[in-house]
Design an enzyme around this catalytic site. Structure first.
Site, short mmCIF file in Angstrom:
data_model
loop_
_atom_site.label_atom_id
_atom_site.label_comp_id
_atom_site.label_asym_id
_atom_site.label_seq_id
_atom_site.Cartn_x
_atom_site.Cartn_y
_atom_site.Cartn_z
CG ASP A 129 4.92 -3.26 8.01
OD1 ASP A 129 5.25 -2.90 6.86
OD2 ASP A 129 5.01 -4.42 8.41
CE LYS A 130 -2.56 3.58 10.15
NZ LYS A 130 -3.88 3.68 9.49
#
Length: 234
Positions: free
Chosen positions: A59-60
């Protein structure tokens, strides 16, 4: 736009390259974050001057070990290994409350966490965890308690569903701190103020895969300085 510093390379051979992805950087361009022009894929491609293939996702907001293939054959070989669960991954996470000392979360998850689960196929999903430290800080989030409890966890996802760790810990009522989708805003804000850091407290610290000669290859990324107060409690 300011130039981005070179991405830290953890491992480089003729087949793969692994970096320590900073929190806040996309793995690759995404329609879900269309305004964001920077991604690890683009930056590392420019840094190495070659085409690359992401072998898995973070995930970012997650930091840590991120692996790319350097040619199409490696992308096929290693992509199958990641898909089949042959690659072991270990994460650090800070969660609300004090979960059991160790356990497994065996709970099927919908394929796409961005959509309602109803009507989606539910996929078998398994996460193993170990509690590394119980932490109690002297601030109140719930008026019934003068202090707030959190736990540092070592987490091993045994399947590769999107947002699996975040969704599984929400399922057992111990959501990750800093998770704006599956967590609790009051705890996110209180911990950010206490530690002076606002982030999703999830770090991919270790990946273990079989090397080209059949030897295990272990790639590790030390947790950042912001994790020090938590690691000292372990």
């Amino acid at each position: 736009m300011q130039p981005h510093p070179a991405l830290p390379i953890l491992h480089l051979d003729e087949h793969i390259v692994a970096i320590d992805k900073p929190a806040g950087l996309l793995v690759h361009p995404s329609a879900l974050d269309a305004h964001e022009e920077r991604s690890a894929l683009k930056l590392l491609r420019d840094q190495l001057g070659q085409r690359l293939w992401p072998l898995h996702r973070l995930d970012k907001a997650t930091s840590g070990v991120l692996v790319f293939a350097r040619h199409a054959d490696a992308a096929r070989q290693w992509g199958q290994a990641f898909e089949s669960g042959a690659v072991r991954k270990r994460y650090l996470a800070l969660v609300r409350g004090w979960p059991p000392a160790a356990g497994e979360i065996d709970h099927p998850l919908a394929r796409d966490p961005e959509l309602p689960s109803t009507g989606q196929p539910m996929l078998a999903s398994l996460t193993r965890y170990e509690r590394l430290a119980c932490i109690e800080w002297p601030f109140s989030v719930d008026g019934r308690h003068a202090s707030s409890r959190y736990a540092l966890m070592a987490v091993e996802p045994l399947s590769g569903r999107r947002h699996q760790i975040r969704r599984h810990f929400k399922q057992i009522a111990h959501p990750l701190v800093g998770d704006t989708t599956h967590g609790k805003g009051a705890h996110n804000r209180a911990v950010a103020q206490w530690l002076g850091v606002q982030r999703l407290w999830l770090h991919a610290e270790r990946i273990e895969l079989t090397g080209g000669e059949g030897l295990p290859l272990v790639i590790e990324a030390a947790a950042g300085e912001e994790w020090r107060p938590l690691l000292q409690a372990a």
